[in-house]
Enzyme design. Sequence first.
Site, mmCIF file in Angstrom:
data_model
loop_
_atom_site.group_PDB
_atom_site.id
_atom_site.type_symbol
_atom_site.label_atom_id
_atom_site.label_comp_id
_atom_site.label_asym_id
_atom_site.label_seq_id
_atom_site.Cartn_x
_atom_site.Cartn_y
_atom_site.Cartn_z
ATOM 1 N N SER A 64 -2.204 0.132 -4.515
ATOM 2 C CA SER A 64 -1.589 1.075 -3.309
ATOM 3 C C SER A 64 -2.282 0.748 -1.941
ATOM 4 C CB SER A 64 -1.754 2.634 -3.716
ATOM 5 O OG SER A 64 -1.342 2.663 -4.986
ATOM 6 N N ARG A 124 0.414 6.228 -16.447
ATOM 7 C CA ARG A 124 -0.381 6.953 -15.294
ATOM 8 C C ARG A 124 -0.521 8.362 -15.870
ATOM 9 N NH1 ARG A 124 0.787 10.378 -11.105
ATOM 10 N NH2 ARG A 124 -0.507 10.234 -9.213
ATOM 11 N N LYS A 175 2.667 13.811 -6.935
ATOM 12 C CA LYS A 175 1.305 13.434 -6.821
ATOM 13 C C LYS A 175 1.013 14.478 -5.820
ATOM 14 C CE LYS A 175 -1.537 9.701 -4.630
ATOM 15 N NZ LYS A 175 -2.426 9.125 -5.616
#
Length: 217
Positions: free
Chosen positions: A112, A41, A141
């Site tokens: 998600s 990611r 995040k």
Amino acid sequence: MNHLREMLKVYFILGSTNCFKDPREVLAEAIDGGITMFQFREKGDGALTGVEKFNLAKDLQSLCRKKQIPFIVNDDIELALALDADGVHIGQEDEPASVVREKIGNKILGVSVHSMEEALAALKDGADYFGIGPVFPTKTKKDAKPTRGTTLIEELRRKGYSTPIVGIGGITTENASTVMAAGADGISVISAISHASSPYEAAKILRKRVESGEKGI
Ligand SMILES: Cc1ncsc1CCOP(=O)(O)O
Ligand SMILES: C=C1C=NC(C)=NC1=N
């Protein structure tokens, strides 16, 4: 599908911005410690792009291949296809899951979800597992949705949905058992491993917590 359920137990996520040392070293230690699945990611300030991103992804994929750890790419479908990754993970802001499913064939598709509606839509579109969170507060995040605890995980299980689920967001060795008790098949972590002084030890303890449902000590 049960095989996927097994693979979701300790699902490590990493990008170059999540660690202080070489991500290759962090992943190698995490794999030896016992992670069961990996997601590349590369996002946020300072994230790599282009050839640098491709080369890091390739290196991390080969570390996974050596130990038969599934290699998942976050968001970047083209990169996942170019590398013949084992799957992709997408958020609600990405291309619709139905479009991604078309592109990736029968590779693993993670989505998600933050509500029952999003979960049902993702199921209809062919999602293989849900990433649900943030379960606990997270600093990793920046634009994370509000912290939700395990309510959606519990709701899905109470309503009889057996779709594989990983909880994500602020998960550590101390609270991992709570996520499992709520009905998740595994936990997904970034900083609990990537910021640990020993990613090897962190992965090992997380694996133990998940498999034994041990309360944090
Ligand atoms: C990618 C993502 N999605 C929801 S929270 C989060 C960040 C998880 O990072 P950490 O495990 O360090 O809290
Ligand atoms: C946002 C995310 C939620 N869940 C998972 C597994 N990965 C992600 N990138």
